[in-house]
Design a protein around this motif. Structure first.
Motif, short mmCIF file in Angstrom:
data_model
loop_
_atom_site.label_atom_id
_atom_site.label_comp_id
_atom_site.label_asym_id
_atom_site.label_seq_id
_atom_site.Cartn_x
_atom_site.Cartn_y
_atom_site.Cartn_z
N ILE A 118 0.92 -1.38 0.04
CA ILE A 118 0.03 0.04 0.01
C ILE A 118 0.76 1.33 -0.09
O ILE A 118 0.65 2.26 -0.81
N ALA A 119 1.79 1.25 0.92
CA ALA A 119 2.84 2.33 0.93
C ALA A 119 3.45 2.85 -0.39
O ALA A 119 3.67 3.74 -0.72
N GLU A 120 3.99 1.69 -0.96
CA GLU A 120 4.76 1.91 -2.20
C GLU A 120 3.81 2.01 -3.46
O GLU A 120 4.30 2.93 -4.19
N GLY A 121 2.53 1.99 -3.21
CA GLY A 121 1.69 2.17 -4.33
C GLY A 121 1.40 3.62 -4.21
O GLY A 121 1.27 4.24 -5.26
N LEU A 122 1.03 3.96 -2.89
CA LEU A 122 0.74 5.54 -2.86
C LEU A 122 1.86 6.63 -3.29
O LEU A 122 1.70 7.56 -3.85
N THR A 123 3.19 6.14 -2.91
CA THR A 123 4.29 6.68 -3.32
C THR A 123 4.45 6.77 -4.92
O THR A 123 4.94 7.91 -5.12
N LEU A 124 4.29 5.54 -5.48
CA LEU A 124 4.34 5.67 -6.75
C LEU A 124 3.55 6.53 -7.38
O LEU A 124 3.74 7.22 -8.39
N ALA A 125 2.11 6.57 -6.94
CA ALA A 125 1.06 7.54 -7.57
C ALA A 125 1.55 9.01 -7.45
O ALA A 125 1.44 9.68 -8.27
N GLN A 126 2.19 9.31 -6.17
CA GLN A 126 2.61 10.80 -5.75
C GLN A 126 3.61 11.12 -6.89
O GLN A 126 3.49 12.12 -7.59
N THR B 147 -7.46 9.66 -5.36
CA THR B 147 -8.23 8.80 -6.41
C THR B 147 -7.74 7.55 -6.30
O THR B 147 -8.66 6.54 -6.61
N LEU B 148 -6.50 7.00 -6.20
CA LEU B 148 -5.89 5.83 -6.03
C LEU B 148 -6.80 5.14 -4.86
O LEU B 148 -7.30 4.03 -5.04
N LEU B 149 -6.99 5.62 -3.82
CA LEU B 149 -7.71 5.07 -2.65
C LEU B 149 -9.27 4.75 -2.91
O LEU B 149 -9.78 3.66 -2.80
N ASP B 150 -9.64 5.61 -3.80
CA ASP B 150 -11.13 5.46 -4.23
C ASP B 150 -11.46 4.58 -5.10
O ASP B 150 -12.47 3.48 -4.78
N ILE C 189 -2.43 8.03 6.08
CA ILE C 189 -1.18 8.48 5.17
C ILE C 189 -1.47 9.81 4.57
O ILE C 189 -0.86 10.73 4.61
N LEU C 190 -2.67 10.03 3.82
CA LEU C 190 -3.26 11.14 3.03
C LEU C 190 -3.22 12.30 4.02
O LEU C 190 -3.08 13.57 3.61
N GLN C 191 -3.73 11.78 5.28
CA GLN C 191 -3.60 13.23 6.34
C GLN C 191 -2.82 13.54 7.14
O GLN C 191 -2.63 14.35 7.85
#
Length: 469
Positions: free
Chosen positions: A382-390, A398-401, A420-422
């Motif tokens: 999850i952390a890797e995916g959010l970082t790559l999106a950023q 949007t990724l989370l949605d 993480i987003l907050q």
């Protein structure tokens, strides 16, 4: 029968249905009263209308009579009036003769069906629809695998409770009975379905998980003696009715069942085998339940030394985090003495939503490490995916949605991503502990010659994170 023999969610469903019926009855009575008032009002208005209409007709007849005598056009006038009456459409005549003028309710009162409460609908389609009647005494419980038996203490979530609710309840008990004991609060326990055991409970270790567990044991009416390596952590629970134990040995010797929840295998061994440790307080019949997440070899060693002194042993590691511990929503994995597991029933109900009995000692430790290995690897992804999106210019929200609308949707995913987003990185499970579990899981795989490359990769990520922080 409902209050004693049925589960908590079933009782809540029944309470919701009864509340709905009471509200429905009240609305029906109010509707009936309003309908009768409307009927009386309409009858009165119709009578006044008829009287005024009759008065107008009488005046019209008098004026027509005068015209007949003076001009000789009376016949034409009468025939004209007759033709007008005869020219009324059948629909209009039917409306004039309709019983609606006799007090028939208006259209908006014709259908008094009350819409179903969303709360009751949710309960009836969810909890009640999925409720399983417990087997009768004559019907044996079928278990395909004798080494794996799970016992669900509650099928769904239970509401969180707070210290204020218990404090308020104790004040009520004091006014009514003159007693301020924690035990007195049992008859009005928050979820109404837990009868606390009359056994004396001990608890060793008031960390992130232990604090929430002890809080819920006290709230549900258990008599608890606490001990912690840092004694100041005991103060809050003593204020809430707990007793203080000076050493682990003292807690075990004065209590019937003693729980322990510490950080790692070394701490678990020191607690039992160290100076003034658990083993020194064990006598025949004394019970010890280790809730720490450790490896199977450690828990097996502890079980052997406890049983060698005549004690009873149960391992019961818990799956969850600090928030779930505070809410009494942990998942408990138990193995060892089956009779002791059943004796802990009310305690497990207070601290968790579900309990599994997995057979012989060591099985719960292995299962717990596998569960935490999956969660740790998932969190790294999850952390890797959010970082790559950023870094690629994509919206993390949007990724989370998108993930929440797909097959990966879960409370765990949503809560972790939202934090993480907050920018909320307050730990509810320390990084060093999840890495400890990953390493133990990798070692478990090595012991049976089974590769765990995903867990190894997640562990390497944890090593980098710990070096950075």
């Amino acid at each position: 029968m409902i209050k004693i023999n049925k589960g908590k969610r079933f009782q809540q469903a029944v309470d919701a249905v009864e509340e709905f019926l009471r509200k429905t009855k009240g609305k029906d009575q109010a509707s009936s009263h309003n309908s009768s008032e409307e009927k009386n009002r309409r009858n009165s208005s119709e009578e006044r209308g008829k009287q005024s209409a009759g008065e107008e007709k009488r005046k019209a007849s008098l004026s027509e009579g005068k015209l007949k005598k003076g001009t000789g056009e009376g016949k034409k006038r009468v025939s004209s009036v007759s033709s007008e009456r005869g020219s009324k459409s059948p629909l209009k005549r039917a409306q004039d003769q309709s019983p609606r003028k006799r007090g028939r309710p208006p259209k908006d009162e014709k259908d008094l069906t009350i819409p179903e409460s969303s709360t009751v609908k949710r309960v009836m389609t969810g909890t009640v629809a999925g409720f399983k009647w417990p087997p009768s005494v004559s019907e044996p419980v079928k278990d395909s695998d004798p080494h794996f038996h799970h016992f669900l203490l509650s099928q769904t979530e239970k509401p969180a409770v707070c210290y204020q609710a218990i404090t308020k309840k104790l004040k009520v008990c004091e006014e009514e009975t003159g007693s301020t004991s924690i035990q007195a609060a049992d008859s009005t326990a928050v979820n109404g379905s837990i009868t606390p055991t009359d056994k004396k409970i001990g608890f060793l270790g008031l960390g992130l998980m232990g604090s929430g567990i002890v809080s819920n044991l006290l709230k549900m009416g258990h008599t608890v003696t606490v001990w912690n390596r840092t004694a100041e952590k005991c103060d809050l629970f003593i204020q809430e009715g707990a007793r203080l134990g000076r050493t682990p040995a003292e807690v075990v010797s004065t209590c019937d069942i003693t729980f322990a929840c510490v950080s790692d295998p070394k701490a678990a061994k020191d607690l039992v085998l160290g100076p003034s440790g658990v083993l020194q307080g064990i006598r025949p019949g004394k019970c010890y339940v280790d809730m720490s997440t450790v490896d199977a070899d450690t828990v097996t060693e502890l079980a052997q030394v406890i049983v060698s002194r005549g004690g009873r042993f149960l391992e019961a590691p818990v799956s969850g985090n600090q928030q779930l511990s505070n809410d009494g929503m942990l998942v408990i994995l138990a193995a060892g003495d089956r009779g002791l597991y059943e004796d802990c029933s009310s305690c497990f109900q207070a601290m968790g939503k579900t309990s599994f009995f997995l057979g012989e000692v060591g099985n719960a430790a292995k299962m717990m490490l596998i569960v935490n290995m999956v969660q740790g690897s998932f969190m790294a992804t999850i952390a890797e995916g959010l970082t790559l999106a950023q870094v690629t210019g994509q919206s993390q929200q949007t990724l989370l949605d998108i993930l929440n609308q797909g097959q990966l949707a879960s409370i765990f995913l949503d809560q972790k991503c939202q934090n993480i987003l907050q920018g909320n990185f307050k730990p509810d499970f320390y990084l060093k502990y999840i890495q400890k579990d990953l390493r133990l899981a990798i070692a478990l795989g090595d012991s049976v010659n089974h590769p765990t490359p995903m867990a190894a990769a997640a562990n390497e990520v944890r090593v980098v994170q710990m070096c950075v922080t």
